[in-house]
Design a protein around this motif. Structure first.
Motif, mmCIF file in Angstrom:
data_model
loop_
_atom_site.group_PDB
_atom_site.id
_atom_site.type_symbol
_atom_site.label_atom_id
_atom_site.label_comp_id
_atom_site.label_asym_id
_atom_site.label_seq_id
_atom_site.Cartn_x
_atom_site.Cartn_y
_atom_site.Cartn_z
ATOM 1 N N ALA A 175 -34.434 5.330 18.577
ATOM 2 C CA ALA A 175 -33.663 5.142 19.814
ATOM 3 C C ALA A 175 -32.916 3.811 19.869
ATOM 4 C CB ALA A 175 -34.541 5.316 21.058
ATOM 5 N N LEU A 176 -32.695 3.187 18.716
ATOM 6 C CA LEU A 176 -31.905 1.949 18.707
ATOM 7 C C LEU A 176 -30.417 2.277 18.578
ATOM 8 C CD1 LEU A 176 -33.930 -0.506 16.462
ATOM 9 C CD2 LEU A 176 -34.342 0.272 18.796
ATOM 10 N N GLY A 177 -29.599 1.454 19.209
ATOM 11 C CA GLY A 177 -28.158 1.682 19.204
ATOM 12 C C GLY A 177 -27.739 2.268 20.529
ATOM 13 N N GLU A 178 -26.496 2.027 20.891
ATOM 14 C CA GLU A 178 -25.997 2.490 22.182
ATOM 15 C C GLU A 178 -24.908 3.544 21.951
ATOM 16 O OE1 GLU A 178 -27.469 1.458 24.893
ATOM 17 O OE2 GLU A 178 -28.717 -0.034 23.892
ATOM 18 N N GLY B 266 -26.227 15.901 14.032
ATOM 19 C CA GLY B 266 -25.155 14.933 13.817
ATOM 20 C C GLY B 266 -24.545 14.458 15.113
ATOM 21 N N HIS B 267 -24.875 15.114 16.213
ATOM 22 C CA HIS B 267 -24.430 14.653 17.524
ATOM 23 C C HIS B 267 -25.524 13.786 18.158
ATOM 24 C CE1 HIS B 267 -21.354 17.743 17.163
ATOM 25 N NE2 HIS B 267 -20.725 17.126 18.138
ATOM 26 N N ALA B 268 -25.235 13.278 19.310
ATOM 27 C CA ALA B 268 -26.177 12.390 19.984
ATOM 28 C C ALA B 268 -27.191 13.146 20.832
ATOM 29 C CB ALA B 268 -25.414 11.398 20.853
ATOM 30 N N ILE C 52 -27.211 6.408 17.279
ATOM 31 C CA ILE C 52 -28.562 6.008 17.682
ATOM 32 C C ILE C 52 -29.557 6.408 16.594
ATOM 33 C CG2 ILE C 52 -30.359 6.384 19.436
ATOM 34 C CD1 ILE C 52 -27.990 7.049 21.390
ATOM 35 N N SER C 53 -30.516 5.523 16.299
ATOM 36 C CA SER C 53 -31.489 5.803 15.238
ATOM 37 C C SER C 53 -32.455 6.912 15.651
ATOM 38 C CB SER C 53 -32.284 4.538 14.907
ATOM 39 O OG SER C 53 -33.121 4.179 15.986
ATOM 40 N N THR D 267 -30.879 12.227 19.963
ATOM 41 C CA THR D 267 -31.156 10.792 20.112
ATOM 42 C C THR D 267 -30.929 10.329 21.551
ATOM 43 O OG1 THR D 267 -28.941 10.374 19.222
ATOM 44 C CG2 THR D 267 -30.812 10.122 17.711
ATOM 45 N N ARG E 167 -25.671 -2.598 27.362
ATOM 46 C CA ARG E 167 -25.816 -1.221 26.900
ATOM 47 C C ARG E 167 -24.569 -0.768 26.155
ATOM 48 N NH1 ARG E 167 -30.809 1.846 28.383
ATOM 49 N NH2 ARG E 167 -30.919 1.167 26.237
ATOM 50 N N GLU F 252 -27.890 9.304 14.463
ATOM 51 C CA GLU F 252 -27.162 10.416 15.085
ATOM 52 C C GLU F 252 -26.490 9.934 16.359
ATOM 53 O OE1 GLU F 252 -29.073 14.662 14.819
ATOM 54 O OE2 GLU F 252 -30.679 13.190 15.024
ATOM 55 N N GLY F 253 -25.187 10.162 16.455
ATOM 56 C CA GLY F 253 -24.478 9.737 17.664
ATOM 57 C C GLY F 253 -24.591 8.240 17.886
ATOM 58 N N LYS G 290 -22.818 1.276 18.872
ATOM 59 C CA LYS G 290 -23.520 2.202 17.993
ATOM 60 C C LYS G 290 -24.202 1.379 16.897
ATOM 61 C CE LYS G 290 -20.625 6.329 18.546
ATOM 62 N NZ LYS G 290 -19.539 5.957 19.497
ATOM 63 N N LYS H 37 -33.663 8.417 23.594
ATOM 64 C CA LYS H 37 -33.368 7.100 24.140
ATOM 65 C C LYS H 37 -33.607 7.044 25.640
ATOM 66 C CE LYS H 37 -29.965 3.446 23.819
ATOM 67 N NZ LYS H 37 -30.692 2.618 22.863
#
Lengths: 328, 328, 328, 328
Positions: free
Chosen positions: B213-216, A103-105, B269-270, A108, A2, B266-267, B221, A112
């Motif tokens: 939701a891809l990327g950590e 632009g922040h997480a 994550i896709s 997402t 992760r 974003e952040g 990232k 996720k």
């Protein structure tokens, strides 16, 4: 898997949400018997601390660290070093469950995981970078002959010298490559802050006297691992090695041999010369700040410098151990 | 640990020197039961092949692949897929033991290993990229709904449209984003070749309809892993996400929400929107060509496009499986 | 992530189905400049070869290897070494699509992948072990001072000396620790074969003069990594270190200090003394042989000895490089 | 690379010396949104706690845990879960700098690192296993339908039923498979303790209703990863799957199909049936106890049961996520 671990032979595994109990890091792969100096680590952490500069964020946390393992009688044990920093100054009321800051997480993270700590940036908060600075402190102990210097060479449309000079830039409290622009930029940032606005810019990183023969010929080229390290920093949106844009407009004959090495990387492998790269950072998102009185920076560049240096230290120390493994 | 493997759940492990018996790749982590179409793989390999365009390199190898394992009755078995391509057209007399071509890995390979295959670029040869294209072919089968499009948007000082248009750019045999410039650029490259000179430029990559939701959130990232993937390509010297330079000069208020996401991240994550990045490539080194009549390109950009797309496919497929693992 | 790679700093990645085109291995992490002797590698492969002994399997393949990369002018390059062995003697008519041989991977492979190469054991065939022997050959070159000796110390209810003697056991063509039992056991195995029956037994492995300080204090204890290595061999069903059963019935005071170290591992870390372990192997499944005239062994122990030694060599070489990495 | 992480998609990274500030664990790869029940975790930790039984060790620590990250509003966040347990009851005067306890890591730690925390077992202390129990608690939440049951089936020369019965064995406060022997064994252990002596034995582990298709056909066979997990426990000296010794003395025809699967593993892959294995443990070293009044157990088996179960939970959960990744 992760993505909370960075590095292979020298690695950091980090944890912590910005509004949870604590953030922390496990440094694995630190050789034994190396002196640990707590005051030097604190100095590095203080460079990154929010609230250090009036121009930047208002969140003023002490960032006092506690060592839980891996150090005994002032020296590293070779076992994992675990260090935590308590979160003491969270104002979770600044945030709300239904607000997704662009632009922040925020959004997402919801996509996720379906469950998030909405009280702040959570795992993706800039506060996470303090764990990287702790990692960088130890990484540097593995390669003491190598110097790392990150300085701001552009803020918005204002450019500063890209030739870094230790003495001059050390005098800049903002971390500019030219200290004489401190007052001008300080006023500019305060104006942006008052206006609820923000700005990005560029950071130039130089790695002086890197060990030779670091990096692998295929996927783990030194430039590839440095790129990943830098782009893993939240606001970093670009990296360019060496002469940057000039590489794309000059012909092969116009580029000197030294330039084509980015100063120090040939075929993905360090040759011992100074390594140079320039990083681009976007301005912090401003939309969330309109909605609520956040404590965000108008410009994260002054605080990002120790993070940039730390990530580079970790990459170089890791590759140094990797190369060392095969010297039998 | 020597950087010959890329990817975690979907990975490619590559081997082979440019003047050895063969190059090859093991694709591990391919789901079972997926149709394999040899002609489509050959098409992808042909896009990368030197000698395809008269403007580029003279080395004309067939790049015929052989499947050694992992496929049975036209479908993947879930076991490692091993594919090799024999080297058939090496002219090792073009190189010599004592010649270190600047900007290549010749000298650093010697520094690193103390023993090298001096007959060519060895492990660091551009020829290695054909193994990446094979990996990319299989990666794409995991994420069939996603399209990858890399086009040349700058060669030297000449810029082409950065808004990619499938139909128009597919007509360009050079891979330019605007086919109408083909003749002009073709002549320019032939002149450079005649002159023993070379040129770099920029490639824009768009990833359409990526999984969400891809990327950590921390080190892996999506932008970080894409950056590593691209900078692991020999001549790539820079990567910039989204609006690139504009991120460093515009204020936060001047940047739209969509822009600040680089279209789709974003952040780290896709979010499902199109992901955009621009890659910078330097010109091939010209010094070695003076010394000996090599078979190098004046410009590697036309041939690098399938490599860029393939590395992106591998990153996206790998992160797709990573995210899928936790959907229980 | 699909378990086709073993080892960290020295690793083998293997591929190939028993009835596909070829089996192969990529050895990654081999230091550069080490002499490669093809005849010695062939000798190791011949020890494992089916058909070498009339008492065992009838499948008689030459197992001639081809080096595709990583070797130049008789020395390792430091780049990945790729070696393949073609499959030349498959009789796929011995198997059928709907037959699941009990104790084999036939049914579970179907469960796992939904698509399998039913012409033989596929990926889980004993033939895969030849790639381990190739890996072991190179691993041993990293630690030339260390000797590995695996001998059969039990077949069925017949026990042989557990104190291994190089000279005596080298005279046994079956690999028994006592050569004088060769004829008796040979006849016993031929009888079992005629009867369509099979037998298991025990192998004792000794590692003489291992490097000191190998193994890590927590999860990667040397005994843990050796256990994984051995239990990854198809028919291996148990491993016991040191005095085995006696550990569970003697009191602490009855066990000598040397015994409690298994000869050479304290706290998971090697102390330089000889390391001792005993492996249990079950008899090959007999049910499938009734259904079709297969070519299986009545006893795999004679052929498994080089595989056991090879897996141990890989573990020790890998840990040697790991420990070496941190000696700065 | 220093072996402080176990697992791939579900992993635990542990840290802490027995006489440092704290021990801790980072659980990475926990799916989001899963309920966390602190009291159940505490129960698991209490099973492992020294001092719980008068027959075992005298060290009586509360083992109260603190969650630092990864949990929010009673549910997992999907981010790394960090949990620490403070060390509160160390008596470092029990140990001395120059004492190397045979069979412990004291001497090899010194050999490996040249610097050690001599106040206790350091990193290799049995106390480290509490971090594994924390990891096991979370792993079990991923595979709720699977039951894990480890019971003592032998202490010294006394054997108990190997057919585990939940109800009967749950009544044994020592964790014997037959509760009726509790008093006899309790007296036996108290006598050994009084005498400064110790004893080992065997533990049988059954995994009921494991998910099917777990394990990989080559190196990461389920039995291989379980073997590594178990042999990474300090005192574990052997593992035998299924019918154990009988595999080496019975002919193929004498072994039933079900037996040859160890109950549940064919070709390295789970078929859904109960998986069975037996672990051997040696007695704790007695030499150090003569020198100083330590606080060690005469027998670690009662306390090792939750550790054995936890390691199995981690292996199964990790392989479950690995298999799940490829179900697309």
């Amino acid at each position: 898997m992760r993505g909370n671990t960075f590095g292979k032979l020298f690695s950091i595994t980090t944890f912590g949400e910005s509004h949870g109990s604590a953030l922390g890091v496990i440094i694995d792969g630190m050789p034994a018997g190396v002196n640990f100096e707590p005051t030097k680590l604190q100095e590095e952490l203080d460079r990154r601390r929010p609230g250090r500069l009036k121009e930047t964020t208002a969140r003023n946390e002490a960032d006092k660290f506690e060592v839980l393992s891996g150090i005994f009688e002032g020296k590293t044990l070779g076992t994992p070093i675990s260090i935590i920093v308590r979160n003491t100054n969270q104002k979770s009321e600044d945030y709300s469950k239904d607000m997704y800051r662009p632009g922040h997480a925020d959004k997402t993270t919801e996509l996720k995981y379906g469950h998030r700590d909405y009280r702040g940036g959570g795992r993706a908060s800039g506060r996470e970078t303090l764990t990287r600075v702790i990692g960088g402190y130890f990484a540097a102990l593995i390669i003491p002959q190598t110097d790392f210097m990150a300085r701001i060479t552009q803020i918005g449309t204002k450019q500063f010298a890209s030739e870094l000079n230790f003495q001059e830039s050390n005098e800049s409290k903002l971390g500019l490559s030219e200290a004489k622009f401190d007052d001008e930029i300080s006023n500019y940032l305060l104006d942006l802050k008052k206006d609820g606005n923000s700005i990005g810019g560029k950071v130039t990183l130089k790695i002086y006297q890197p060990p030779i023969a670091l990096g692998e010929p295929s996927f783990d080229k030194l430039k590839a691992d440095l790129a990943k390290a830098m782009l893993s920093i939240g606001s970093c949106v670009g990296i360019n090695f060496g002469i940057g844009e000039d590489f794309t407009i000059k012909t092969g004959k116009e580029i000197t041999t030294e330039q084509s090495n980015f100063g120090g990387i040939e075929g993905g492998i360090s040759n011992g010369d100074t390594i140079v790269m320039t990083l681009s950072f976007r301005p912090p998102s401003t939309v969330g700040q309109k909605a609520k009185e956040g404590r965000h920076d108008p410009c994260i560049l002054p605080r990002v410098l120790p993070v940039v240096e730390s990530m580079a230290k970790i990459v170089i120390a890791d590759h140094f151990l990797r190369q060392n493994a095969y010297q039998i």
